[in-house]
Structures are given as structure tokens and as C-alpha cells.
Write a protein that holds these residues in place. Structure first.
Motif, PDB file in Angstrom:
ATOM      1  N   LEU A   1      18.996  15.022  -5.192  1.00 11.61           N
ATOM      2  CA  LEU A   1      19.108  13.860  -4.608  1.00 11.61           C
ATOM      3  C   LEU A   1      18.044  13.282  -3.779  1.00 11.61           C
ATOM      4  O   LEU A   1      18.177  12.182  -3.479  1.00 11.61           O
ATOM      5  CB  LEU A   1      20.280  14.226  -3.514  1.00 11.61           C
ATOM      6  N   SER A   2      16.906  13.958  -3.652  1.00 15.48           N
ATOM      7  CA  SER A   2      15.790  13.343  -2.814  1.00 15.48           C
ATOM      8  C   SER A   2      14.974  12.530  -3.770  1.00 15.48           C
ATOM      9  O   SER A   2      14.077  11.848  -3.108  1.00 15.48           O
ATOM     10  CB  SER A   2      14.885  14.636  -2.276  1.00 15.48           C
ATOM     11  N   LYS A   3      15.098  12.571  -4.882  1.00 12.65           N
ATOM     12  CA  LYS A   3      14.234  11.464  -5.757  1.00 12.65           C
ATOM     13  C   LYS A   3      14.812  10.145  -5.791  1.00 12.65           C
ATOM     14  O   LYS A   3      15.883   9.903  -5.714  1.00 12.65           O
ATOM     15  CB  LYS A   3      13.990  12.363  -7.329  1.00 12.65           C
ATOM     16  N   SER A   4      13.907   9.442  -6.079  1.00 16.25           N
ATOM     17  CA  SER A   4      14.004   7.933  -6.131  1.00 16.25           C
ATOM     18  C   SER A   4      14.584   7.532  -7.476  1.00 16.25           C
ATOM     19  O   SER A   4      14.223   8.201  -8.568  1.00 16.25           O
ATOM     20  CB  SER A   4      13.025   7.010  -5.793  1.00 16.25           C
ATOM     21  N   VAL A   5      15.543   6.323  -7.549  1.00 12.89           N
ATOM     22  CA  VAL A   5      15.821   5.874  -8.809  1.00 12.89           C
ATOM     23  C   VAL A   5      15.647   4.600  -8.975  1.00 12.89           C
ATOM     24  O   VAL A   5      15.894   3.721  -7.816  1.00 12.89           O
ATOM     25  CB  VAL A   5      17.396   6.359  -9.198  1.00 12.89           C
ATOM     26  N   LEU A   6      15.448   3.858 -10.215  1.00 12.77           N
ATOM     27  CA  LEU A   6      15.464   2.494 -10.394  1.00 12.77           C
ATOM     28  C   LEU A   6      16.881   1.913 -10.035  1.00 12.77           C
ATOM     29  O   LEU A   6      17.787   2.429 -10.584  1.00 12.77           O
ATOM     30  CB  LEU A   6      14.956   2.261 -11.710  1.00 12.77           C
ATOM     31  N   VAL A   7      16.948   0.652  -9.619  1.00 17.43           N
ATOM     32  CA  VAL A   7      18.247  -0.144  -9.311  1.00 17.43           C
ATOM     33  C   VAL A   7      18.315  -0.660 -10.691  1.00 17.43           C
ATOM     34  O   VAL A   7      17.409  -1.258 -11.428  1.00 17.43           O
ATOM     35  CB  VAL A   7      17.947  -1.166  -8.487  1.00 17.43           C
ATOM     36  N   LYS A   8      19.501  -0.906 -11.233  1.00 19.10           N
ATOM     37  CA  LYS A   8      20.026  -1.609 -12.638  1.00 19.10           C
ATOM     38  C   LYS A   8      19.667  -3.103 -12.482  1.00 19.10           C
ATOM     39  O   LYS A   8      19.568  -3.657 -11.338  1.00 19.10           O
ATOM     40  CB  LYS A   8      21.426  -1.428 -12.874  1.00 19.10           C
ATOM     41  N   LYS A   9      19.346  -3.433 -13.625  1.00 16.94           N
ATOM     42  CA  LYS A   9      18.889  -4.956 -13.630  1.00 16.94           C
ATOM     43  C   LYS A   9      20.071  -5.916 -13.199  1.00 16.94           C
ATOM     44  O   LYS A   9      19.508  -6.888 -12.729  1.00 16.94           O
ATOM     45  CB  LYS A   9      18.344  -5.178 -15.072  1.00 16.94           C
ATOM     46  N   GLN A  10      21.268  -5.661 -13.485  1.00 12.14           N
ATOM     47  CA  GLN A  10      22.367  -6.538 -12.935  1.00 12.14           C
ATOM     48  C   GLN A  10      22.286  -6.519 -11.401  1.00 12.14           C
ATOM     49  O   GLN A  10      22.532  -7.572 -10.726  1.00 12.14           O
ATOM     50  CB  GLN A  10      23.647  -6.025 -13.363  1.00 12.14           C
ATOM     51  N   ASN A  11      21.956  -5.389 -10.702  1.00 15.16           N
ATOM     52  CA  ASN A  11      21.827  -5.453  -9.158  1.00 15.16           C
ATOM     53  C   ASN A  11      20.634  -5.972  -8.575  1.00 15.16           C
ATOM     54  O   ASN A  11      20.658  -6.410  -7.448  1.00 15.16           O
ATOM     55  CB  ASN A  11      22.318  -4.061  -8.696  1.00 15.16           C
ATOM     56  N   SER A  12      19.642  -5.660  -9.559  1.00 18.10           N
ATOM     57  CA  SER A  12      18.065  -5.956  -8.952  1.00 18.10           C
ATOM     58  C   SER A  12      17.928  -7.742  -8.692  1.00 18.10           C
ATOM     59  O   SER A  12      17.294  -7.832  -7.630  1.00 18.10           O
ATOM     60  CB  SER A  12      16.915  -5.523  -9.723  1.00 18.10           C
ATOM     61  N   THR A  13      18.491  -8.318  -9.651  1.00 17.28           N
ATOM     62  CA  THR A  13      18.501  -9.900  -9.490  1.00 17.28           C
ATOM     63  C   THR A  13      19.062 -10.256  -7.882  1.00 17.28           C
ATOM     64  O   THR A  13      18.503 -11.117  -7.289  1.00 17.28           O
ATOM     65  CB  THR A  13      19.093 -10.588 -10.401  1.00 17.28           C
ATOM     66  N   CYS A  14      20.087  -9.544  -7.587  1.00 20.32           N
ATOM     67  CA  CYS A  14      20.707 -10.163  -6.474  1.00 20.32           C
ATOM     68  C   CYS A  14      19.770  -9.578  -5.095  1.00 20.32           C
ATOM     69  O   CYS A  14      19.699 -10.407  -4.309  1.00 20.32           O
ATOM     70  CB  CYS A  14      22.156  -9.411  -6.175  1.00 20.32           C
ATOM     71  N   ILE A  15      19.179  -8.572  -5.217  1.00 16.36           N
ATOM     72  CA  ILE A  15      18.407  -8.106  -4.182  1.00 16.36           C
ATOM     73  C   ILE A  15      17.206  -8.652  -3.928  1.00 16.36           C
ATOM     74  O   ILE A  15      16.853  -9.150  -3.043  1.00 16.36           O
ATOM     75  CB  ILE A  15      18.217  -6.550  -4.355  1.00 16.36           C
ATOM     76  N   LEU A  16      16.488  -9.086  -4.988  1.00 13.18           N
ATOM     77  CA  LEU A  16      15.449  -9.943  -5.239  1.00 13.18           C
ATOM     78  C   LEU A  16      15.496 -11.266  -4.581  1.00 13.18           C
ATOM     79  O   LEU A  16      14.708 -11.896  -3.888  1.00 13.18           O
ATOM     80  CB  LEU A  16      14.849 -10.017  -6.688  1.00 13.18           C
ATOM     81  N   PHE A  17      16.896 -11.765  -4.763  1.00 14.17           N
ATOM     82  CA  PHE A  17      17.167 -13.392  -4.367  1.00 14.17           C
ATOM     83  C   PHE A  17      17.318 -13.037  -2.907  1.00 14.17           C
ATOM     84  O   PHE A  17      16.836 -14.151  -2.171  1.00 14.17           O
ATOM     85  CB  PHE A  17      18.604 -13.656  -4.874  1.00 14.17           C
ATOM     86  N   TYR A  18      17.931 -12.349  -2.305  1.00 13.10           N
ATOM     87  CA  TYR A  18      18.072 -12.165  -0.707  1.00 13.10           C
ATOM     88  C   TYR A  18      16.810 -11.716  -0.111  1.00 13.10           C
ATOM     89  O   TYR A  18      16.757 -11.964   1.079  1.00 13.10           O
ATOM     90  CB  TYR A  18      19.263 -11.055  -0.336  1.00 13.10           C
ATOM     91  N   THR A  19      15.767 -11.170  -0.641  1.00 12.26           N
ATOM     92  CA  THR A  19      14.604 -10.822  -0.203  1.00 12.26           C
ATOM     93  C   THR A  19      13.675 -11.955  -0.029  1.00 12.26           C
ATOM     94  O   THR A  19      12.548 -11.729   0.473  1.00 12.26           O
ATOM     95  CB  THR A  19      14.077  -9.249  -0.774  1.00 12.26           C
ATOM     96  N   ASN A  20      13.927 -13.078  -0.857  1.00  8.76           N
ATOM     97  CA  ASN A  20      13.018 -14.170  -0.958  1.00  8.76           C
ATOM     98  C   ASN A  20      11.974 -13.846  -1.519  1.00  8.76           C
ATOM     99  O   ASN A  20      10.845 -14.296  -1.091  1.00  8.76           O
ATOM    100  CB  ASN A  20      12.839 -14.905   0.558  1.00  8.76           C
ATOM    101  N   ILE A  21      11.696 -12.825  -2.625  1.00 10.94           N
ATOM    102  CA  ILE A  21      10.595 -12.710  -3.294  1.00 10.94           C
ATOM    103  C   ILE A  21      10.481 -13.423  -4.597  1.00 10.94           C
ATOM    104  O   ILE A  21      11.515 -13.874  -5.374  1.00 10.94           O
ATOM    105  CB  ILE A  21      10.528 -11.401  -3.630  1.00 10.94           C
TER     106      ILE A  21
END
Length: 64
Positions: A44-64
Motif C-alpha cells: 500500500l505504500s508504493k505509488s501508482v500511476l493514474v489511469k489515462k482517462q483520469n489524468s486528463t481531468c487532473i491536468l486540466f484542473y491543475t492548469n498545466i
């Protein structure tokens, strides 16, 4: 429409790599750790990549 505000909570929860991929932490490592095995806690302590479908939404709201 006015300017969009950046979501500061997203920047605290996710780490954006150099290739615009997003890392997240796994859920379940906050409390009640005594009943979980050490193998499970390590998993549980390891990091994981966010799926591509969700990452576009996150990138949009972070203004990158």
C-alpha cells in the motif's frame, strides 16, 4: 467565463512527472494498521500511476 482557479488540493495529493504522468498514493494506509500484514502495508505504500482517462481531468484542473 472567468479564469479557472487551480485546485491546490490536487497538487498536494498527486505528483506530476516530467512526462505529464501522474503518481498517486494507494488508499488504506492511514489508520487501522495493526490488523494489516507487513506485506500488505508495504504494497500500500508504493505509488501508482493514474489511469489515462483520469489524468486528463487532473491536468486540466491543475492548469498545466
Amino acid at each position: 467565463m472567468g479564469k479557472l482557479k487551480t485546485r491546490k488540493s490536487l497538487l498536494k495529493r498527486y505528483k506530476i512527472t516530467g512526462q505529464n504522468k501522474i503518481l498517486r498514493r494507494k488508499a488504506g494506509k492511514g489508520h487501522l494498521l495493526a490488523k494489516k500484514s507487513s506485506n500488505r502495508k508495504r504494497f500500500l505504500s508504493k505509488s501508482v500511476l493514474v489511469k489515462k482517462q483520469n489524468s486528463t481531468c487532473i491536468l486540466f484542473y491543475t492548469n498545466i
